[in-house]
Design a protein around this motif. Structure first.
Motif, PDB file in Angstrom:
ATOM      1  N   ILE A 211       8.031   9.882   7.310  1.00  0.00           N
ATOM      2  CA  ILE A 211       8.008   8.333   7.230  1.00  0.00           C
ATOM      3  C   ILE A 211       8.056   8.020   5.888  1.00  0.00           C
ATOM      4  O   ILE A 211       7.900   8.764   4.925  1.00  0.00           O
ATOM      5  CB  ILE A 211       6.360   8.095   7.689  1.00  0.00           C
ATOM      6  N   GLY A 212       8.682   7.015   5.559  1.00  0.00           N
ATOM      7  CA  GLY A 212       9.299   6.308   4.417  1.00  0.00           C
ATOM      8  C   GLY A 212      10.543   6.829   3.820  1.00  0.00           C
ATOM      9  O   GLY A 212      10.824   6.459   2.420  1.00  0.00           O
ATOM     10  N   MET A 213      11.267   7.978   4.326  1.00  0.00           N
ATOM     11  CA  MET A 213      12.295   8.475   3.992  1.00  0.00           C
ATOM     12  C   MET A 213      13.564   7.824   4.325  1.00  0.00           C
ATOM     13  O   MET A 213      13.570   7.607   5.589  1.00  0.00           O
ATOM     14  CB  MET A 213      12.255   9.922   3.876  1.00  0.00           C
TER      15      MET A 213
ATOM     16  N   ILE B 245       0.687  -1.365  -0.086  1.00  0.00           N
ATOM     17  CA  ILE B 245      -0.141   0.208   0.098  1.00  0.00           C
ATOM     18  C   ILE B 245       0.946   1.148   0.035  1.00  0.00           C
ATOM     19  O   ILE B 245       0.698   2.247  -0.865  1.00  0.00           O
ATOM     20  CB  ILE B 245      -0.973  -0.083   1.099  1.00  0.00           C
ATOM     21  N   PHE B 246       1.867   1.134   1.010  1.00  0.00           N
ATOM     22  CA  PHE B 246       2.680   2.683   0.821  1.00  0.00           C
ATOM     23  C   PHE B 246       3.575   2.552  -0.336  1.00  0.00           C
ATOM     24  O   PHE B 246       3.779   3.691  -0.890  1.00  0.00           O
ATOM     25  CB  PHE B 246       3.651   2.416   2.095  1.00  0.00           C
ATOM     26  N   ALA B 247       3.787   1.369  -1.032  1.00  0.00           N
ATOM     27  CA  ALA B 247       4.502   1.478  -2.028  1.00  0.00           C
ATOM     28  C   ALA B 247       4.106   1.939  -3.414  1.00  0.00           C
ATOM     29  O   ALA B 247       4.690   2.436  -4.313  1.00  0.00           O
ATOM     30  CB  ALA B 247       5.037   0.029  -2.570  1.00  0.00           C
ATOM     31  N   MET B 248       2.699   2.244  -3.362  1.00  0.00           N
ATOM     32  CA  MET B 248       2.007   3.185  -4.427  1.00  0.00           C
ATOM     33  C   MET B 248       2.350   4.651  -4.156  1.00  0.00           C
ATOM     34  O   MET B 248       1.912   5.129  -5.174  1.00  0.00           O
ATOM     35  CB  MET B 248       0.546   2.805  -4.242  1.00  0.00           C
TER      36      MET B 248
ATOM     37  N   LEU C 165       9.672   0.221  -0.539  1.00  0.00           N
ATOM     38  CA  LEU C 165      10.570   0.533  -1.650  1.00  0.00           C
ATOM     39  C   LEU C 165      10.826  -0.738  -2.306  1.00  0.00           C
ATOM     40  O   LEU C 165      10.972  -0.672  -3.539  1.00  0.00           O
ATOM     41  CB  LEU C 165      12.055   1.070  -0.997  1.00  0.00           C
ATOM     42  N   VAL C 166      11.140  -1.783  -1.481  1.00  0.00           N
ATOM     43  CA  VAL C 166      11.391  -3.096  -2.140  1.00  0.00           C
ATOM     44  C   VAL C 166      10.113  -3.519  -2.828  1.00  0.00           C
ATOM     45  O   VAL C 166      10.336  -4.105  -4.144  1.00  0.00           O
ATOM     46  CB  VAL C 166      11.616  -4.116  -0.901  1.00  0.00           C
ATOM     47  N   TYR C 167       9.231  -3.363  -2.725  1.00  0.00           N
ATOM     48  CA  TYR C 167       7.659  -3.885  -3.131  1.00  0.00           C
ATOM     49  C   TYR C 167       7.578  -2.992  -4.657  1.00  0.00           C
ATOM     50  O   TYR C 167       7.039  -3.295  -5.693  1.00  0.00           O
ATOM     51  CB  TYR C 167       6.514  -3.912  -2.501  1.00  0.00           C
ATOM     52  N   ARG C 168       7.802  -1.748  -4.444  1.00  0.00           N
ATOM     53  CA  ARG C 168       7.783  -0.637  -5.504  1.00  0.00           C
ATOM     54  C   ARG C 168       8.715  -1.135  -6.706  1.00  0.00           C
ATOM     55  O   ARG C 168       8.059  -1.088  -7.747  1.00  0.00           O
ATOM     56  CB  ARG C 168       8.110   0.724  -5.114  1.00  0.00           C
TER      57      ARG C 168
ATOM     58  N   SER D  22       0.724   5.729 -12.005  1.00  0.00           N
ATOM     59  CA  SER D  22       1.368   5.023 -11.074  1.00  0.00           C
ATOM     60  C   SER D  22       1.535   5.291  -9.792  1.00  0.00           C
ATOM     61  O   SER D  22       2.486   5.039  -9.036  1.00  0.00           O
ATOM     62  CB  SER D  22       2.918   4.839 -11.748  1.00  0.00           C
ATOM     63  N   ILE D  23       0.840   6.258  -9.442  1.00  0.00           N
ATOM     64  CA  ILE D  23       0.897   6.867  -8.013  1.00  0.00           C
ATOM     65  C   ILE D  23      -0.754   6.653  -7.375  1.00  0.00           C
ATOM     66  O   ILE D  23      -1.688   6.900  -8.251  1.00  0.00           O
ATOM     67  CB  ILE D  23       1.357   8.172  -7.951  1.00  0.00           C
ATOM     68  N   LYS D  24      -0.622   6.167  -6.098  1.00  0.00           N
ATOM     69  CA  LYS D  24      -1.890   6.338  -5.363  1.00  0.00           C
ATOM     70  C   LYS D  24      -1.560   6.549  -4.016  1.00  0.00           C
ATOM     71  O   LYS D  24      -0.795   5.614  -3.321  1.00  0.00           O
ATOM     72  CB  LYS D  24      -2.734   5.216  -5.433  1.00  0.00           C
ATOM     73  N   ASN D  25      -1.824   7.939  -3.399  1.00  0.00           N
ATOM     74  CA  ASN D  25      -1.295   8.360  -1.988  1.00  0.00           C
ATOM     75  C   ASN D  25      -2.457   7.759  -1.152  1.00  0.00           C
ATOM     76  O   ASN D  25      -3.521   7.384  -1.529  1.00  0.00           O
ATOM     77  CB  ASN D  25      -1.116   9.700  -1.848  1.00  0.00           C
TER      78      ASN D  25
END
Length: 687
Positions: free
Chosen positions: A530-532, A125-128, A543-546, A144-147
Motif C-alpha cells: 500500500i502506498g507504493m 496522515i499517510f503522507a507522514m 505523495l502529493v501532500y508530502r 519528518s516521519i510519523k508512521n
C-alpha cells in the motif's frame, strides 16, 4: 474528489404542489424519538460498509462520488424491511419508520464515512509515513516521519473532528431561515427522502433497491473471480493490456474495474473526459518527451522515485494544476460569499430586525408557502443553546491545544491555537459558500495550512510533519462544519429536528473516528504494498501532500530543470481554464476541461479514466435510449457496481491477513519475452 449531491439533477426540483400537504396528517415525532436504536444500528452497519468503499477509492485515485443516494436508499430499505419483518412476526408496539428517522440514518452514515475521506488516510496522515517519504527521494531525520498507528490516529481525529460541528451551530437560523441558502446537496437529499415515504416513492424505492442489489452481487462476484488470477505483481485482469503492450507500458489500458465504471456513471461527463484528457496530455505526450531528456534535464543516475527526476515533473506539475484550480475557486467562492453576505446584511438591516437575533420570530410573510411555514415552525421548535455550542467549542479547543502537540511534537501549541482562532471564520465562509455553490473548499484550506504552518515551523523543527498535522486540523474543522449545515437543510425540509440532526452528526462523527482508522489499519496490514507505485493501492494523494509540505519548507529548490517554468505554465493554465468556463457561459463551458480532474492522472496514469469514460458511455447511451429510466435507475446501478467490488475488499483483506493468497498469476508477455521464458523454464503441455 466529485462533489457531494450531484444527484439533484437526477431528482429534479420540488414539485409545484405542497410536499408537506402530503404528510399533513402524520405526527412529527420528538427529536429523541427520531434517534432510535434501530436507526443507530443501521447507521453503524452502513457507515462501516461505506467507509470501506471510500477508503478503497481514497487509496486508489482519490475520486469519491456522491454516495448520498445509496445511503438514503439502503437506510430506507433496511429499516422498512426490519419493521415489516417484526410486524409479520406478531411483535407488538413496533413504531412506524418515518422520514425523520430516515434522515437521521442518512446523516449518521454520511458523517461516519466522511471521516474516511477527511481523516487524511489517503492524503496528509499517510503522507507522514516513511513509505511515502522514501518515494519522494528525499532523506530526512526522524522529526519528518510519523508512521501510522491505530491509537494516535483515533486520538487525533477525536480532538479535531468535532470542533467544526460546534462552530456553526449558532449560525443555523441565519443560514437556513434568514438567508435561505440553497444547499443543493442537502435539498436533493431531502427530496429523495421525502419521495421514499410516499406510496408511489416507496414502490419506486423497492425497485431501485432490487436493481442496486442485483448489480452489487454481479460486482462482488466479479471481484472474487478477478482475485483468483492476481497472485503477484502485474497479474490478473487489472494488468490486462487491452490496447497493446506498448500502450500498457504508458498506462493506457482498461483494467476491468467495476468500481470506476460505476464512478463514471455517477460523475458528470466533463469530469470523466477531463481525467482522460489529462492522462493523454501527460502519459501520452509530456512524460515520453521528458524521458527523452534524461541526462540533460535531470541526471540519469537518480533513483526512480527521486523528486529530482521524472517523478518530480509528474508530482509538481499536478500540484501546480491543483493549486491553480484551488486558488481560482477559493477566490471565486469567497467573492460570491462576501457579495451575497453583504447583500443579505443590507437587506436585513433595512428590515425590522437583525438576522442575528435569537428571537424565535415566527411571524409569517405573505410570500411564505405552507411548506415554508410548517418547516420553519418545526425547525425553530427544538433549539440548541448557543451557550452550549460555544462552551463546547472552547472546551474541546483547549483540550486539543494541549493534546495535539503531544501526538505531533513538531506541532507547537501556538500553531494549534492560531488555527482555532481563524477556524470559525473559515468554517462559516465554507458553510456559506457551500450553501451557494455546493462546493466545499476544505482541502484548499488544508493545503493553505500546509504551506503556512510548515514554513512557520521550518525544516529544522519538523516543518513537514507540522504542516501536514495543521492541514488535518483545518480540514477536520472546516469540512464537518459544511457537512452539518447541509444536514440542517435536509432536516429542515424533512421536518427532522435540528437537535436530532446535530446529535446524529455527532454520533456519526464519533463512529467515523473509530471505524475509519480501523478500516485503514486493516488495509495497511493486509496489503504490504500500500502506498507504493504500481501497487493495488498506490495512494497518490499522499505523495502529493508530502511534496507540498516539502515545497513549503524548502522552497522551489527541490524542482528539477525547467520544472518551475512548466509548473508556472500549468498553474496559469488552470486559472485560465476556470476563467474561460465562467466567461463563455454554461453551454460552452461544458467543453472546457476541469483542471482538478486533469491533474489526477498526471501521477497515476489514465487507466482509471478509461474505466470512467466507459461508465460515461454506458450512461450516455442509456440516456439516449430511455432518459426517464436512466435518471431513476442509473444511480442504483452505479452504486451497486461501486459497493460490490468495494465490499469485496473487506474479505480480501481478511484472507490476506490469514495468509491465504490467490492461486494463479495471469500475466501478459510479448512474443519475444515469452519465447525466452519458455526456453528457460520449459513448457509443460496440457493434455
Amino acid at each position: 474528489m466529485a462533489r457531494r449531491g450531484e444527484e439533484e439533477d437526477e431528482w429534479g426540483e420540488e414539485a409545484e404542489e405542497s410536499v408537506e400537504r402530503v404528510f399533513e396528517g402524520r405526527e412529527v415525532p420528538g427529536w429523541k424519538e427520531q434517534i432510535t436504536a434501530r436507526a443507530l444500528a443501521t447507521s453503524a452497519l452502513l457507515g462501516s460498509m461505506f467507509s470501506v468503499i471510500v477508503m478503497k477509492l481514497n487509496l486508489t485515485t482519490g475520486i469519491i462520488p456522491s454516495l448520498n443516494v445509496s445511503a438514503g436508499l439502503l437506510g430506507f430499505f433496511l429499516l422498512t424491511s426490519w419493521t415489516r419483518l417484526l410486524s409479520r412476526a406478531g411483535v407488538r408496539g413496533v413504531k412506524p419508520f418515518t422520514r425523520q428517522e430516515n434522515t437521521v440514518v442518512q446523516t449518521c452514515v454520511v458523517a461516519c464515512s466522511g471521516i474516511a475521506f477527511s481523516g487524511g488516510f489517503g492524503s496528509y496522515i499517510f503522507a507522514m509515513s516513511d513509505r511515502i517519504s522514501e518515494q519522494s527521494g528525499e532523506v530526512y531525520d526522524a522529526d519528518s516521519i510519523k508512521n501510522p498507528s491505530l491509537g494516535w490516529m483515533i486520538g487525533f481525529l477525536v480532538i479535531v473532528s468535532f470542533l467544526g460541528l460546534f462552530s456553526v451551530v449558532p449560525l443555523r437560523k441565519i443560514m437556513i431561515i434568514d438567508y435561505k441558502l440553497i444547499y443543493p446537496s442537502g435539498t436533493a437529499t431531502a427530496h429523495l427522502i421525502n419521495s421514499f415515504h410516499t406510496p408511489q416513492g416507496a414502490k419506486l424505492a423497492k425497485r431501485q433497491v432490487k436493481t442496486l442489489g442485483r448489480y452489487f452481487a454481479m460486482s462482488f462476484s466479479w471481484g472474487i473471480f478477478q482475485w483468483f488470477y492476481s497472485a503477484g505483481k502485474d497479474c490478473g485482469f487489472k494488468a490486462f493490456p487491452t490496447m497493446g503492450l506498448e500502450a500498457y507500458y504508458h498506462r493506457f489500458y482498461f483494467d476491468f474495474s467495476a468500481t470506476y465504471v460505476g464512478v463514471g456513471m455517477i460523475c458528470p461527463y466533463l469530469v470523466n473526459i477531463s481525467v482522460l484528457i489529462g492522462g493523454i496530455m501527460s502519459w501520452g505526450i509530456m512524460w515520453p518527451y521528458i524521458e527523452h531528456k534524461k541526462g540533460d534535464w535531470y541526471s540519469a543516475d537518480l533513483k526512480p522515485s527521486s523528486l529530482r527526476g521524472i517523478v518530480g515533473y509528474r508530482v509538481f506539475i499536478s500540484i501546480a494544476l491543483i493549486l491553480g484550480d484551488g486558488l481560482y475557486n477559493f477566490l471565486k467562492v469567497m467573492t460570491k460569499t462576501m457579495i451575497a453576505l453583504a447583500a443579505q446584511v443590507r437587506f436585513m438591516l433595512s428590515g425590522p430586525s437583525l438576522p442575528i437575533s435569537n428571537a424565535d420570530d415566527q411571524d409569517q410573510t405573505p410570500a411564505e408557502t405552507f411548506d415554508d411555514q410548517r418547516r420553519k415552525e418545526v425547525f425553530l421548535r427544538d433549539q440548541i443553546p448557543n451557550t452550549f455550542a460555544l462552551g463546547a467549542y472552547l472546551g474541546i479547543a483547549v483540550v486539543s491545544i494541549f493534546t495535539a502537540p503531544r501526538i505531533f511534537h513538531q506541532l507547537r501549541w501556538y500553531h494549534v491555537a492560531c488555527s482555532y482562532l481563524v477556524a470559525p471564520v473559515l468554517a462559516f465562509c465554507n458553510a456559506y459558500g457551500c450553501g451557494l455553490t455546493d462546493w466545499s473548499l476544505a482541502t484548499t484550506y488544508g493545503k493553505l495550512a500546509i504551506f503556512l504552518v510548515g514554513a512557520w515551523a521550518g525544516q529544522a523543527n519538523g516543518g513537514i510533519i507540522a504542516g501536514l498535522a495543521a492541514c488535518g486540523v483545518m480540514i477536520g474543522i472546516v469540512s464537518t462544519a459544511s457537512d452539518l449545515t447541509q444536514d440542517f437543510k435536509t432536516g429542515y425540509m424533512t421536518l427532522a429536528s435540528p437537535r436530532s440532526m446535530f446529535v446524529s452528526q455527532v454520533i456519526g462523527t464519533a463512529m467515523g473516528c473509530v471505524i475509519a482508522p480501523s478500516v485503514f489499519w486493516l488495509f495497511y496490514k493486509a496489503f504490504p504494498g500500500i502506498g507504493m507505485p504500481g501497487s493495488e493501492y498506490p495512494s497518490p494523494n499522499a505523495l502529493v501532500y508530502r511534496n507540498m509540505a516539502i515545497l513549503g519548507v524548502q522552497g522551489i529548490g527541490t524542482l528539477p530543470k525547467h520544472c518551475l517554468q512548466l509548473c508556472i505554465g500549468f498553474f496559469v493554465g488552470a486559472i485560465a481554464m476556470n476563467l474561460a468556463r465562467d466567461v463563455v457561459g454554461p453551454s460552452a463551458a461544458r467543453f472546457v476541461p476541469l483542471p482538478m480532474a486533469m491533474a489526477i492522472p498526471f501521477y497515476l496514469g489514465p487507466y482509471f479514466g478509461i474505466d470512467m469514460c466507459i461508465g460515461s458511455l454506458i450512461r450516455f447511451v442509456w440516456d439516449r435510449v430511455d432518459s426517464a429510466k436512466a435518471g431513476v435507475f442509473a444511480p442504483p446501478v452505479a452504486s451497486g457496481l461501486i459497493c460490490g467490488e468495494g465490499i469485496w475488499t473487506l474479505p480480501q483483506s481478511l484472507l490476506a491477513l490469514a495468509g491465504v493468497h490467490p492461486p494463479i498469476c495471469m500475466k501478459f508477455l510479448s512474443r519475444a519475452n515469452n519465447a525466452k521464458v519458455d526456453a528457460i523454464i520449459g513448457i509443460r503441455t496440457v493434455h
